[in-house]
Design an enzyme around this catalytic site. Sequence first.
Site: not given
Ligand code: IPE
Ligand code: IPE
Ligand code: MG
Length: 261
Positions: A26, A43, A137
């Site tokens: 995240d 990403h 792995l």
């Molecule tokens: C959780 O991340 C899912 C992934 C990393 C794929 P999100 O950023 O979508 O989570 P929430 O919704 O903020 O909890």
């Molecule tokens: C996690 O990073 C990746 C996915 C959920 C695909 P985020 O896109 O949720 O990044 P933040 O939380 O907005 O910083």
């Molecule tokens: Mg996020």
Amino acid sequence: MPGFASSTRDLPMSGVIPKHIAVIMDGNGRWAKQRHLPRFAGHKKGVETVRDVVKGCLERGVSYLTLFAFSSENWRRPEEEVSLLMQLFVRALQHEVKKLRKNGVRLHVVGDLSRFDAQLQKLIAEAEEQTAENDALHLTIAANYGGRWDILQAANRMMQASPEKAGHWTEADLEPHLCMSFAPEPDLFIRTGGEQRISNFLLWQLAYTELYFTETLWPEFDEAALATAIASYGQRERRFGRTSEQLAETSSALNSAGTHA
Ligand code: IPE
Ligand code: IPE
Ligand code: MG
């Protein structure tokens, strides 16, 4: 298939290096925002982190790495972001599989794949097939995955497989039908990006997993950060319901058995 130790029915053995690490990657969007870049740039950078963490796990002898790439709730994001994420997934499958194959990595993709387009589903099946002989792995990508979906699909399949056991199904009946039945339960869970929540990741499998949260954003989570997380895990006392005193007795019994053997 002989099952792995269950944290609720057995006492799993654990060492200082986790056998299975599960990660919520995240913070990509925030990383990009800090740099006045579009979210997608975060990403893209996040894919580079995946490469580093796979390498770090291979070097440290971690046997299973499970990465949450797209949750069943991430479809709620703007259409453009979802579509760019799918393209990134396709590109990663097209470009990385050869290297995974060469490095002994076996790829698994878990989740409700039926919602992906045909090209992506085909690429996933091919990538899994091309790495099926490897076992240094096990790298699992959770895509359109949700913990509740997983438990429900497993329950449905279990009920079909053994209708005669209605009212008497056990954990052991359900577990072979869960998406991650090929792996032991995660020892260590890591969430980057500062949020302290599970976000519908592996709800069943995380029952006794050690949780580690870090403020570091996923695109900045490097090998040193991985080493810090693993070191934190190495300090934990995994009691699985027992007392510290019981643990000390078990380890001294094991030690003396070792000396007399
Ligand atoms: C959780 O991340 C899912 C992934 C990393 C794929 P999100 O950023 O979508 O989570 P929430 O919704 O903020 O909890
Ligand atoms: C996690 O990073 C990746 C996915 C959920 C695909 P985020 O896109 O949720 O990044 P933040 O939380 O907005 O910083
Ligand atoms: Mg996020």
